[in-house]
Design a protein around this motif. Structure first.
Motif, mmCIF file in Angstrom:
data_model
loop_
_atom_site.group_PDB
_atom_site.id
_atom_site.type_symbol
_atom_site.label_atom_id
_atom_site.label_comp_id
_atom_site.label_asym_id
_atom_site.label_seq_id
_atom_site.Cartn_x
_atom_site.Cartn_y
_atom_site.Cartn_z
ATOM 1 N N PHE B 216 0.826 -1.206 0.000
ATOM 2 C CA PHE B 216 0.000 0.000 0.000
ATOM 3 C C PHE B 216 0.863 1.261 0.000
ATOM 4 O O PHE B 216 0.518 2.256 -0.622
ATOM 5 C CB PHE B 216 -0.996 -0.031 1.157
ATOM 6 C CG PHE B 216 -2.115 -0.986 0.886
ATOM 7 C CD1 PHE B 216 -3.090 -0.669 -0.041
ATOM 8 C CD2 PHE B 216 -2.173 -2.223 1.495
ATOM 9 C CE1 PHE B 216 -4.106 -1.570 -0.343
ATOM 10 C CE2 PHE B 216 -3.183 -3.123 1.203
ATOM 11 C CZ PHE B 216 -4.152 -2.796 0.288
ATOM 12 N N VAL B 219 2.011 1.582 -3.629
ATOM 13 C CA VAL B 219 0.962 2.170 -4.472
ATOM 14 C C VAL B 219 0.865 3.670 -4.227
ATOM 15 O O VAL B 219 0.812 4.473 -5.161
ATOM 16 C CB VAL B 219 -0.399 1.500 -4.201
ATOM 17 C CG1 VAL B 219 -1.520 2.240 -4.912
ATOM 18 C CG2 VAL B 219 -0.372 0.055 -4.644
ATOM 19 N N TRP B 222 3.969 5.408 -5.724
ATOM 20 C CA TRP B 222 3.966 5.263 -7.187
ATOM 21 C C TRP B 222 2.919 6.190 -7.815
ATOM 22 O O TRP B 222 3.139 6.800 -8.852
ATOM 23 C CB TRP B 222 3.680 3.806 -7.565
ATOM 24 C CG TRP B 222 3.832 3.511 -9.025
ATOM 25 C CD1 TRP B 222 2.880 3.620 -9.987
ATOM 26 C CD2 TRP B 222 5.019 3.073 -9.703
ATOM 27 N NE1 TRP B 222 3.386 3.270 -11.215
ATOM 28 C CE2 TRP B 222 4.710 2.933 -11.064
ATOM 29 C CE3 TRP B 222 6.326 2.780 -9.280
ATOM 30 C CZ2 TRP B 222 5.634 2.511 -12.014
ATOM 31 C CZ3 TRP B 222 7.248 2.358 -10.230
ATOM 32 C CH2 TRP B 222 6.891 2.237 -11.569
ATOM 33 N N ASN B 223 1.774 6.284 -7.156
ATOM 34 C CA ASN B 223 0.685 7.105 -7.683
ATOM 35 C C ASN B 223 0.789 8.572 -7.288
ATOM 36 O O ASN B 223 -0.016 9.376 -7.735
ATOM 37 C CB ASN B 223 -0.666 6.573 -7.185
ATOM 38 C CG ASN B 223 -0.958 5.186 -7.722
ATOM 39 O OD1 ASN B 223 -0.180 4.647 -8.499
ATOM 40 N ND2 ASN B 223 -2.062 4.618 -7.308
ATOM 41 N N PHE B 225 1.315 12.316 -7.053
ATOM 42 C CA PHE B 225 1.349 13.250 -8.162
ATOM 43 C C PHE B 225 1.621 14.653 -7.646
ATOM 44 O O PHE B 225 2.444 15.391 -8.186
ATOM 45 C CB PHE B 225 0.013 13.178 -8.888
ATOM 46 C CG PHE B 225 -0.179 14.206 -9.951
ATOM 47 C CD1 PHE B 225 0.592 14.205 -11.090
ATOM 48 C CD2 PHE B 225 -1.156 15.184 -9.807
ATOM 49 C CE1 PHE B 225 0.416 15.150 -12.073
ATOM 50 C CE2 PHE B 225 -1.340 16.137 -10.783
ATOM 51 C CZ PHE B 225 -0.547 16.123 -11.918
ATOM 52 N N ILE B 269 1.430 0.964 -15.596
ATOM 53 C CA ILE B 269 0.565 0.130 -14.754
ATOM 54 C C ILE B 269 1.221 -1.208 -14.453
ATOM 55 O O ILE B 269 1.036 -1.789 -13.390
ATOM 56 C CB ILE B 269 -0.794 -0.107 -15.452
ATOM 57 C CG1 ILE B 269 -1.510 1.220 -15.680
ATOM 58 C CG2 ILE B 269 -1.667 -1.037 -14.650
ATOM 59 C CD1 ILE B 269 -2.723 1.079 -16.554
ATOM 60 N N LEU B 272 2.962 -2.410 -10.945
ATOM 61 C CA LEU B 272 2.040 -2.589 -9.824
ATOM 62 C C LEU B 272 1.193 -3.826 -10.014
ATOM 63 O O LEU B 272 0.981 -4.601 -9.079
ATOM 64 C CB LEU B 272 1.125 -1.375 -9.704
ATOM 65 C CG LEU B 272 1.744 -0.148 -9.078
ATOM 66 C CD1 LEU B 272 0.712 0.943 -8.950
ATOM 67 C CD2 LEU B 272 2.277 -0.510 -7.711
ATOM 68 N N ALA B 273 0.693 -4.013 -11.244
ATOM 69 C CA ALA B 273 -0.153 -5.177 -11.499
ATOM 70 C C ALA B 273 0.625 -6.452 -11.200
ATOM 71 O O ALA B 273 0.115 -7.371 -10.540
ATOM 72 C CB ALA B 273 -0.646 -5.158 -12.945
ATOM 73 N N PHE B 276 1.097 -6.916 -7.413
ATOM 74 C CA PHE B 276 -0.126 -7.372 -6.747
ATOM 75 C C PHE B 276 -0.411 -8.842 -7.024
ATOM 76 O O PHE B 276 -0.820 -9.576 -6.133
ATOM 77 C CB PHE B 276 -1.312 -6.522 -7.186
ATOM 78 C CG PHE B 276 -1.509 -5.323 -6.313
ATOM 79 C CD1 PHE B 276 -1.888 -5.483 -5.003
ATOM 80 C CD2 PHE B 276 -1.302 -4.053 -6.790
ATOM 81 C CE1 PHE B 276 -2.058 -4.396 -4.175
ATOM 82 C CE2 PHE B 276 -1.458 -2.953 -5.976
ATOM 83 C CZ PHE B 276 -1.841 -3.126 -4.666
#
Lengths: 313, 293
Positions: B216, B219, B222-223, B225, B269, B272-273, B276
């Motif tokens: 988490f 994520v 990474w996300n 912004f 993407i 991360l995919a 997971f």
């Protein structure tokens, strides 16, 4: 923050690990260990969480004054002058109202869908649970910026595979773009929230259902009267996170400015703060972010208090 | 046949009873699967097309397969700036998530397993950190780093990304439930130091929670912004999200960027995919600890 902040009763009621006779020297020995464990995080937290918040508050109390037109700019204490500007700033409060409307519609839809899907996954009616759980969760791995870019293309009439929809409704017009953004946020976060609720459902002992089933309760009844009340703490938690997330909305609408002229630079409160930092007017931006943080706190706590009063755990 | 006259009827009735809800449930799941996966399918299909085919052919089905050419173009564009962004993201995210998870785990563990003055105060202060809006931090951080002439550097994004208050909460919950006091006592009697006990015994017992915290945190960084948007002006320091955003804002002036944005989005993407998928077992068990308590 009930279920977050309450201390774990099992811990506090337990006797200290060492007996009372050697407790004092023992404590002394552990003090060093505790310092080693807590200090690294604690120092960074102080530097990058507490200090910036304090700095914001101080900054928000200052104004920039110039002596004459060409004189050097000087920061002088201005009391609540910046806050007066914040409270008289029409576009900012329009954007706050926009986010409240957004949240009032989007959060219940998103969490309702997350709850429904979690209950379906848990109902025993579904084959291929692993697949569905993963399929619904995958969007969470997509960065908000990328999700917004992708949906922006999908909404664009020339490129979209959703032509039947995009040729009848302009999904990027001033009237609709807010809800188009709501769909992006929903798409990203349903799976994440579903997983939190589903995990809570999994931890309910099955005996609870068996007793109800013997009493003749159907699936719907069990879901409504047993499962939902028991996962209420998880729903409250996800709601608080969603309220915080809504008020902080920035990357999705910021990306949508490339797709739709209806999204202005002050479309959300966070965008206002950001655009002020680019001018730059940091004192006013700091006042805005303090007000925004307080609004977030007030709304989150109001929600928690409201759920507590209704006797929820 | 005659001995069990009721059996077939009963079977039919029982199946009748569940076939309607079952198919309704599966139908809902199917519709939702389309909703969640169709945009990604579109992105994948779009990434395999060249420019004419992107607008000229069915957006949901393949034309000629140009994925590798497109990736080649993406990596070659302006001396491989996209690759640099991706590596930046990996450095910001991997480093911050690994180190941040360790720090959060140590702090949460101490809050769960030791009694010391100020324990509850520290816990509550850290926890209210979860509620703080990102802009309330990003902007003053920019000013503070500015005082040290450190904006527009790697550290300006990396250092604040290390702090994960929710990780401390999860670590505390999991250490309380998953690390028995008796075991720590036994280790003490054997003469192991507190730090050594943590790294050899407790961290191992907490590993499912640690993977969850790591994922988490990964994520979130990474996300991220806003922080890089505020801090960075040098394109060469951008993470991949900010890079894609900056390309997307230029699409109307530079139309060939559109194809690059599409392929770049797909590639951004992928890490991360994969993470997971590989770590599924861990985050599934870990996430429940955070939710139930």
């Amino acid at each position: 923050m009930t279920q977050l902040a309450t201390t774990d009763p099992t811990r506090t009621e337990q006797p200290p690990p060492t007996g009372p006779a050697i407790r004092r020297p023992g404590r002394h020995r552990y003090a060093r260990a505790v310092a080693v464990f807590v200090a690294p995080f604690g120092i960074l937290f102080a530097l990058f969480y507490l200090a910036p918040i304090g700095y914001s508050i101080v900054q928000s109390l200052y104004v920039v004054k110039r002596t004459g037109t060409y004189g050097p700019a000087q920061e002088v204490f201005g009391g609540l002058a910046q806050y007066r500007l914040v409270f008289s700033d029409g576009p900012f409060w329009t954007s706050v109202a926009r986010m409240v409307a957004f949240g009032a519609v989007q959060v219940p839809i998103m969490l309702g869908l997350a709850l429904a899907l979690a209950l379906l996954l848990d109902s025993g009616l579904i084959t291929g649970r692993r697949f569905f759980r993963l399929a619904f969760f995958v969007p969470y791995a997509v960065p908000g910026v990328v999700a917004a870019i992708m949906w922006g293309f999908l909404y664009s009439p020339q490129l979209s595979p959703l032509k039947p929809i995009t040729s009848t409704v302009d999904l990027l017009s001033a009237d609709t773009v807010l809800w188009s953004i709501a769909n992006v946020v929903t798409w990203v976060y349903v799976g994440y929230n579903m997983l939190i609720i589903y995990s809570a459902l999994m931890s309910i002992p099955t005996e609870m259902y068996e007793a109800a089933r013997l009493d003749g309760a159907g699936r719907m009844r069990i879901a409504w009267s047993i499962k939902i009340p028991l996962v209420m703490p998880a729903i409250v938690l996800t709601t608080v996170f969603s309220i915080i997330g809504t008020l902080q909305l920035l990357s999705e609408p910021q990306v949508f400015r490339s797709f739709s002229s209806a999204v202005s630079s002050t479309y959300t409160p966070n965008m206002t703060v950001f655009s002020l930092s680019a001018i730059p007017n940091f004192n006013l931006a700091a006042a805005f972010s303090v007000v925004l943080a307080l609004t977030t706190f007030v709304l989150s706590f109001a929600f928690l208090k409201a759920t507590q009063r209704r006797g929820m755990p | 046949m005659t001995t069990h006259p009721t059996t077939p009827a009963e079977t039919v009735r029982r199946r009748d009873h569940s076939i309607l809800p079952r198919s309704a449930a599966m139908l809902i799941m199917g519709v939702c699967t389309v909703y969640f996966l169709l945009p990604l399918w579109w992105l994948f299909v779009g990434s395999t097309k060249n420019r004419e085919q992107f607008t000229g052919t069915d957006p949901l089905w393949f034309a000629d397969f140009h994925l590798l050419d497109n990736i080649g173009d993406l990596l070659a564009y302006r001396d491989g700036i996209f690759l640099r962004w991706t590596l930046n993201s990996v450095a910001y995210t991997g480093g911050a998530a690994l180190l941040g998870t360790l720090l959060a785990a140590m702090c949460g563990y101490a809050l769960a397993k030791y009694r010391f003055p100020g324990r509850e105060l520290i816990f509550n202060v850290v926890l209210s950190g979860v509620l703080v809006p990102a802009t309330a931090l990003a902007l003053p951080l920019f000013l503070i780093f500015g005082q040290f002439q450190a904006t527009n550097t790697f550290w300006a994004v990396f250092l604040p990304s290390l702090v994960n208050p929710f990780g401390v909460y999860l670590a505390r919950v999991y250490a309380t439930a998953g690390v028995p006091d008796g075991l720590l006592e036994a280790a003490r009697i054997d003469g192991a130091g507190e730090l050594r006990t943590f790294f050899t015994i407790s961290a191992r017992l907490m590993s499912p929670a640690l993977v969850t915290i790591f994922l988490f945190h990964f994520v979130a960084v990474w996300n991220n912004f806003l922080l890089p948007l505020v801090m960075l002006s040098d394109e060469r320091l951008f993470p991949v999200t900010l890079g894609l955003y900056s390309w997307n804002t230029q699409i109307t002036q530079v139309p060939e960027l559109r194809g690059l944005v599409i392929v770049g989005s797909l590639i951004s993407i992928a890490p991360l995919a994969v993470a997971f998928l590989l770590l599924q077992r861990f985050w599934r068990t870990g996430i429940s600890t955070g939710a139930v308590k």
